[in-house]
Design a protein around this motif. Structure first.
Motif, short mmCIF file in Angstrom:
data_model
loop_
_atom_site.label_atom_id
_atom_site.label_comp_id
_atom_site.label_asym_id
_atom_site.label_seq_id
_atom_site.Cartn_x
_atom_site.Cartn_y
_atom_site.Cartn_z
N TRP A 144 -33.51 -0.29 45.04
CA TRP A 144 -32.78 -1.64 44.85
C TRP A 144 -32.19 -2.17 46.27
O TRP A 144 -32.40 -3.25 46.57
CB TRP A 144 -31.58 -1.57 43.75
CG TRP A 144 -31.95 -1.51 42.49
CD1 TRP A 144 -31.88 -0.42 41.76
CD2 TRP A 144 -32.67 -2.48 41.65
NE1 TRP A 144 -32.16 -0.42 40.52
CE2 TRP A 144 -32.77 -1.57 40.53
CE3 TRP A 144 -32.82 -3.56 41.75
CZ2 TRP A 144 -33.47 -2.43 39.27
CZ3 TRP A 144 -33.48 -4.24 40.49
CH2 TRP A 144 -33.69 -3.87 39.46
N THR A 145 -31.59 -1.23 47.03
CA THR A 145 -30.99 -1.27 48.42
C THR A 145 -32.42 -2.02 49.34
O THR A 145 -32.33 -2.64 49.88
CB THR A 145 -30.41 -0.17 49.05
OG1 THR A 145 -29.19 -0.13 48.08
CG2 THR A 145 -30.01 -0.45 50.36
N LEU A 148 -33.58 -5.26 48.52
CA LEU A 148 -32.68 -6.66 48.84
C LEU A 148 -32.69 -6.54 50.63
O LEU A 148 -33.01 -7.63 51.10
CB LEU A 148 -31.22 -6.06 48.74
CG LEU A 148 -30.02 -7.03 49.40
CD1 LEU A 148 -30.22 -8.29 48.99
CD2 LEU A 148 -28.73 -6.23 48.91
N LEU A 230 -32.08 -11.90 42.42
CA LEU A 230 -32.36 -11.51 44.13
C LEU A 230 -32.10 -12.66 45.11
O LEU A 230 -31.72 -12.52 46.24
CB LEU A 230 -33.58 -10.96 44.16
CG LEU A 230 -33.94 -10.23 45.69
CD1 LEU A 230 -33.25 -9.36 45.99
CD2 LEU A 230 -35.43 -9.82 45.52
N ALA A 234 -30.05 -12.00 48.61
CA ALA A 234 -31.27 -11.85 49.63
C ALA A 234 -31.16 -13.07 50.94
O ALA A 234 -31.06 -12.78 52.07
CB ALA A 234 -32.41 -11.91 49.40
N GLU A 307 -24.15 -6.26 48.79
CA GLU A 307 -24.10 -5.76 47.49
C GLU A 307 -23.00 -5.50 46.73
O GLU A 307 -23.02 -5.84 45.35
CB GLU A 307 -24.78 -4.13 47.64
CG GLU A 307 -26.12 -4.06 47.95
CD GLU A 307 -26.83 -2.82 48.03
OE1 GLU A 307 -26.03 -2.00 47.48
OE2 GLU A 307 -27.89 -2.57 48.43
N TRP A 312 -24.64 -5.77 43.01
CA TRP A 312 -26.15 -5.43 43.22
C TRP A 312 -26.23 -3.81 42.99
O TRP A 312 -25.21 -3.13 43.69
CB TRP A 312 -26.78 -5.79 44.56
CG TRP A 312 -28.24 -5.45 44.47
CD1 TRP A 312 -28.85 -4.62 45.25
CD2 TRP A 312 -29.45 -6.40 44.05
NE1 TRP A 312 -30.39 -4.79 45.08
CE2 TRP A 312 -30.51 -5.84 44.45
CE3 TRP A 312 -29.36 -7.65 43.16
CZ2 TRP A 312 -31.91 -6.22 43.81
CZ3 TRP A 312 -30.54 -7.87 42.88
CH2 TRP A 312 -31.61 -7.53 43.06
#
Length: 364
Positions: A144-145, A148, A230, A234, A307, A312
Motif C-alpha cells: 500500500w505504501t 501511494l 487513492l 496521491a 497516510e 491509508w
C-alpha cells in the motif's frame, strides 16, 4: 544523502539523440566491444556502489543500535504500555515474570544483538502491537505504501516536466512567473497541511473523492474502489513534491534553451517540438534524477504524514503505533528499512546521473 559528483573538464558533452561523439562511421560490422566511455561509466558505477555499500552497512548497524539505546533510555516503560490500565493492578512479581517472558528485562545491547542475529537469519521478531511477526506486518502494509508513493511521485514528475518545460522555454513570461510563484508558495506548506486542506476541500466540502482508507467501510478492496480512494492522498503527496522538481526542470530547460546547440537548431529551421524533444529535454532531465534522489527522505516523511491523515493502510500507521507502544522489534525494523530505502534510492539516482551525463564522474 547526496552524491559527491564533480564535473570533468576533459569530457565532451553528448549530442542528444545520437550518443557520444567519436564513434567510427561506416558499414555495420561484427559486434564491437563496449567503447572506452561506457567501460569507464560502468567502472565508475561499480566503484560508487562499492563505496556506498561500505558506508551503508555500518550506518544501518549503528542506526539499529541507536534505536535500542534510545528505547532503553525512554521515560516510558514498554511493559506499562503493553498492559495499559492493568499495569497498576499487576503485582511486582507478575510484572517481573512478564518482563522476562517478553525480553524486556535485558540490557539494551543484549536485546539489540539478539535482534541483529535473528534479523540475519530472516526473523525480524514479533510485533506486540499487531500480535504477528514483523515480516507479516511488512507484507501486508508495504504494497500500500509503495502504491501511494509510486503514484504520487509519477504525478509529481509528470506535472514538473510539463510545467517546468513550458516555464523554462519562455523565461520571464506570464506562465514562467506563475509557475515559479506557485512552486515557491507550495514548498512553504507542510505536507500535513496540504493533506488536511485536500480533505476539507475535496472530500468534505465538494465530496469529489473519499477521505479515508483504501475501500468503503465493510467492503473488500477492488480496483475501482482503491483507485477512487487513492486520488486524494496521491495528489496531496504529489503537491508536496512538485515545487523542487518543477523549479529544477525550469532552470535546466532555460539553460538549455540558451545554449549554442539549441540556437543552431533553430537557425537550421528545425521544428520547435523536435528541438524540445531531441535537444533540450535529454540534457534537462539528468539533473532531475539527482533531485529525485535527494528528495527521497522528504518523500518518505511526506508519505507517512499523508497516510496518517487519510487513514491509508500503509506503513505509516505501523510507524506511529510502534513508536507510541514502544514496540522495539517493529520500530527497529521500520527505521532500518526506511533508511535503507532512502540509501538505495539515492544510490540509484546518482548511478543513473552518472550514466546519463558524460560530463560527470564519480568522486572516488
Amino acid at each position: 544523502m547526496t552524491t559527491s559528483l564533480r564535473g570533468t573538464a576533459a569530457a565532451a558533452p553528448s549530442a542528444p539523440g545520437h550518443g557520444a561523439g567519436g564513434g567510427a562511421d561506416g558499414a555495420a560490422e561484427a559486434p564491437r566491444p563496449p567503447s572506452g566511455r561506457w567501460r569507464r561509466r560502468r567502472a565508475d558505477v561499480a566503484r560508487l556502489v562499492a563505496r556506498r555499500t561500505a558506508v551503508a552497512v555500518p550506518l544501518l548497524v549503528a542506526l539499529s543500535a541507536g534505536v535500542f539505546v534510545l528505547a532503553a533510555h525512554s521515560p516510558f516503560h514498554p511493559l506499562a504500555t503493553y498492559l495499559g490500565a492493568r499495569y497498576q493492578h499487576t503485582s511486582a512479581a507478575d510484572r517481573a515474570s512478564m518482563a522476562a517472558a517478553l525480553g524486556l528485562d535485558r540490557p539494551w545491547w543484549q536485546a539489540w544483538w539478539q535482534w541483529v542475529v535473528d534479523a540475519v537469519h530472516g526473523d525480524l521478531g514479533l510485533s506486540r502491537v499487531y500480535s504477528m511477526p514483523v515480516t507479516e506486518v511488512f507484507a501486508q502494509r508495504l504494497p500500500w505504501t509503495l502504491l501511494l508513493t509510486a503514484t504520487g511521485l509519477t504525478i509529481a514528475v509528470a506535472v514538473a516536466v510539463v510545467a517546468g518545460t513550458a516555464a523554462g522555454m519562455r523565461p520571464g513570461s506570464l506562465i514562467d512567473r506563475l509557475c515559479s510563484a506557485v512552486a515557491v508558495v507550495l514548498q512553504a506548506i507542510p505536507p500535513f497541511a496540504v493533506a488536511l486542506g485536500a480533505v476539507a476541500a475535496f472530500a468534505v466540502a465538494l465530496r469529489w473523492a473519499p477521505s479515508s482508507g483504501a475501500a468503503a467501510p465493510g467492503a473488500d478492496p477492488t480496483v475501482a474502489g482503491v483507485a477512487s480512494h487513492l486520488v486524494l492522498p496521491a495528489c496531496a503527496l504529489a503537491v508536496t513534491q512538485v515545487p523542487w522538481l518543477l523549479l529544477s526542470v525550469r532552470t535546466s530547460v532555460a539553460r538549455a534553451a540558451g545554449s549554442d546547440a539549441v540556437r543552431g537548431a533553430r537557425a537550421r529551421g528545425i521544428a520547435p517540438a523536435r528541438i524540445v524533444v531531441r535537444h533540450m529535454l535529454p540534457v534537462s532531465l539528468a539533473p532531475l534524477v539527482t533531485i529525485l534522489g535527494a528528495r527521497l527522505p522528504e518523500l518518505v516523511v511526506g508519505a507517512v504524514l499523508v497516510e496518517e491523515v487519510f487513514g491509508w493502510p500503509g506503513l505509516a500507521a505501523a510507524v506511529v503505533q510502534s513508536a507510541t507502544a514502544l514496540d522495539f522489534a517493529l520500530l527497529a525494523a521500520l527505521t532500518v528499512a526506511t533508511t535503507a530505502l532512502v540509501l538505495v534510492g539515492s544510490l540509484l539516482a546518482d548511478a543513473a546521473y552518472l550514466l546519463l551525463d558524460p560530463r560527470v564522474s564519480a568522486d572516488v
